[in-house]
Design an enzyme around this catalytic site. Structure first.
Site, mmCIF file in Angstrom:
data_model
loop_
_atom_site.group_PDB
_atom_site.id
_atom_site.type_symbol
_atom_site.label_atom_id
_atom_site.label_comp_id
_atom_site.label_asym_id
_atom_site.label_seq_id
_atom_site.Cartn_x
_atom_site.Cartn_y
_atom_site.Cartn_z
ATOM 1 N N SER A 165 -19.078 56.068 2.979
ATOM 2 C CA SER A 165 -18.018 55.325 2.296
ATOM 3 C C SER A 165 -18.150 53.860 2.682
ATOM 4 O O SER A 165 -19.018 53.492 3.460
ATOM 5 C CB SER A 165 -16.653 55.856 2.731
ATOM 6 O OG SER A 165 -16.394 55.437 4.057
ATOM 7 N N LYS A 166 -17.264 53.055 2.122
ATOM 8 C CA LYS A 166 -17.316 51.611 2.370
ATOM 9 C C LYS A 166 -17.293 51.284 3.865
ATOM 10 O O LYS A 166 -17.847 50.280 4.285
ATOM 11 C CB LYS A 166 -16.131 50.925 1.700
ATOM 12 C CG LYS A 166 -16.221 50.973 0.196
ATOM 13 C CD LYS A 166 -15.813 49.631 -0.419
ATOM 14 C CE LYS A 166 -15.940 49.669 -1.922
ATOM 15 N NZ LYS A 166 -14.902 50.543 -2.517
ATOM 16 N N ARG A 167 -16.641 52.138 4.626
ATOM 17 C CA ARG A 167 -16.583 51.931 6.072
ATOM 18 C C ARG A 167 -17.973 51.770 6.681
ATOM 19 O O ARG A 167 -18.157 51.139 7.700
ATOM 20 C CB ARG A 167 -15.948 53.153 6.747
ATOM 21 C CG ARG A 167 -14.471 53.083 6.983
ATOM 22 C CD ARG A 167 -13.973 54.323 7.707
ATOM 23 N NE ARG A 167 -14.511 55.558 7.164
ATOM 24 C CZ ARG A 167 -15.310 56.381 7.816
ATOM 25 N NH1 ARG A 167 -15.672 56.111 9.048
ATOM 26 N NH2 ARG A 167 -15.761 57.488 7.236
ATOM 27 N N GLY A 205 -20.503 50.271 5.418
ATOM 28 C CA GLY A 205 -21.239 49.116 4.918
ATOM 29 C C GLY A 205 -21.326 49.196 3.402
ATOM 30 O O GLY A 205 -20.643 50.009 2.778
#
Ligand code: GLU
Length: 492
Positions: A243-245, A247
């Site tokens: 996920s965006k977490r 990167g």
């Protein structure tokens, strides 16, 4: 083989979507089949045109071209609704007049009813008097239409996971038409896959629970059932779903740094293995070697270092003529006019790129290194200065001597090398004592290609200028030097 990629344009082209697209494209290209692109834009509130464009551009950048489409799911809403009504007419679906309170109670009871909860709505529908549902619907009473999931079990041979089996009693009587008569996702997909004569659906594991529903719906509608394959999730380094977490997950975010060939190579290896240790492959080779049977059954980890490494490998081996315009686009962004400066000197530029690319791991870094070889200010890396200009008095003695000696040379790497080595011998030191400070003067950095090649590609004027400037900086002492390495303006 007819395959498809069916993104919902509710976000950009993310890594998982790009991989699904790529795997389908590979299957199509290798079998001489057809790759269909369908934009699933029925969720009006969450879809928009900008997202659709971003997906198309992302695919275009990767070189994933489609043979049919893009089709828009919203164009066939009428057909989807009609299919829902035909199921209703055939007794394979029913109208559900449940109130929100009843549905909330069903949900609350789910555990207690052990698998039967999803049938609560069905039981209420069965309790209606004959004809009552039609009358209430005609009178305009709000309701949804649910698919009547048959008894038994649903099986398929998954292209990735092998035999799969779901007990139908565990499958919800899914809503196929909403209260406003609009079709839901599963109904629309089944209709569109049949319409496009898709015979293989390859998509992410997150769709596994939809597959038995889609198989049952296709059968009920009398459509041929496609084959299915489900590719395991892409994970972050912590083993959790990417996920965006973790990167950047938007493929377009890599455009300035990564070559499309490298991204394709990387995505292909995310969940597929060619079966030997070959890792660096061009799209053509991947097309030839790809096979469903070698898709891994476990999730694979998104490793940004591996992407950078693959990018470096592709930068080093790709056709120079193809690399040039990619670097030029980046150059133009970094410094106005730089791309014209290099295009005016074609042979020189080809040689320079060929020398620099073996060390680069990103297009941006490569373009930044090219800038060092064009007239203009350079910044001195603090660590390079600390290490190689430490003995300042000595450097201030060597650099002017180098300037004089090199100036008298034919500007080719061999004569330059002879001259520098001769000078080192005169000083009675090893050549490295001259080379390291010179490298900092020429490039501002502690690492570069061989110094004689650096001199050659900088050319006489620029090399001598850089030495001059380094001497100026050194002469002005500590304050100026600190300013030059920090990028802050020099004190007046
Ligand atoms: N539109 C769905 C998604 O983006 C994919 C549908 C499918 O592949 O069946 O997740």
């Amino acid at each position: 083989m007819r395959v498809r990629f069916a993104p919902s344009p509710t976000g950009f082209l993310h890594v998982g979507g790009a991989r699904t697209a790529l795997f389908n494209w590979l299957l199509a290209r290798q079998s001489g089949g057809t790759f269909v692109l369908r934009i699933e834009d029925t969720d009006r509130a969450r879809s928009n045109e900008a997202m659709t464009d971003a997906i198309l551009r992302g695919l275009g950048w990767l070189g994933i071209d489609w043979d049919e489409g893009p089709f828009f799911q919203s164009d066939r809403v009428g057909e989807h609704t009609a299919a829902g009504h035909s199921l209703l007419a055939g007794g394979q679906a029913y109208r559900d007049f449940s109130t929100p309170e009843e549905l909330a109670r069903d949900r609350a009871n789910i555990a207690a009813l052990a698998g039967e909860a999803t049938r609560a709505a069905r039981r209420r529908a069965e309790a209606l008097a004959p004809g009552e549902a039609e009358e209430r619907a005609e009178a305009g009473e709000p309701h949804v239409v649910r698919f009547l999931v048959p008894e038994g079990s649903t099986e398929w041979k998954d292209g990735v996971h092998g035999p799969m089996r779901f007990r139908n009693q565990d499958i919800d009587d899914l809503v196929i038409l909403r209260a406003d008569d609009s079709p839901t996702y599963n109904l629309a997909v089944v209709c569109d896959d049949a319409h496009a004569r898709i015979d293989m659906v390859l998509r992410g594991d997150d769709h596994l629970s939809n597959t038995p529903k889609q198989i049952l719906l296709a059968r009920a509608l009398g459509f041929p059932v496609p084959r299915f394959g489900h590719v395991p999730l892409i994970l972050g380094r912590d083993g959790k779903r990417l996920s965006k977490r973790h990167g950047a997950t938007d493929v377009a975010g890599y455009r300035h740094d990564v070559l499309p060939e490298a991204m394709v190579n990387f995505l292909a290896l995310l969940g597929w293995s060619p079966g030997d240790d070959r890792e660096v492959m061009d799209p053509d080779e991947i097309v030839r070697r790809f096979s469903l049977g070698r898709i891994l059954r476990k999730g694979s980890v998104f490793d940004a270092d591996k992407l950078a490494w693959l990018n470096g490998r592709h930068l080093s081996r790709m056709d120079l003529a193809k690399l040039e315009p990619i670097v030029n686009t980046r150059l133009a962004k970094l410094r106005h006019g730089a791309e014209r400066a290099v295009q005016d000197r074609r042979d020189w530029y080809g040689g320079l790129l060929d020398m620099l690319r073996t060390r680069a791991r990103s297009v941006d870094a490569l373009a930044r290194t090219v800038l060092l070889y064009l007239p203009g200010e350079i910044a001195y890396e603090p660590a390079a200065v600390r290490k190689h200009w430490k003995r300042r008095a000595e450097v201030q003695e060597y650099l002017p001597a180098l300037r004089r000696t090199l100036d008298g040379c034919e500007w080719q790497s061999k004569p330059l090398e002879r001259a520098l080595r001769g000078l080192a011998a005169e000083f009675g030191v090893g050549a490295g004592r001259l080379i390291h400070p010179l490298r900092v003067a020429l490039t501002g950095q502690a690492v570069s290609p061989g110094i004689f090649d650096v001199l050659y590609y900088l050319g006489r004027d620029l090399s001598l200028d850089r030495i001059e400037r380094a001497l100026g900086t050194l002469a002005e002492g500590e304050a100026k030097l600190q300013a030059a390495t920090s990028g802050r303006p020099a004190p007046a």
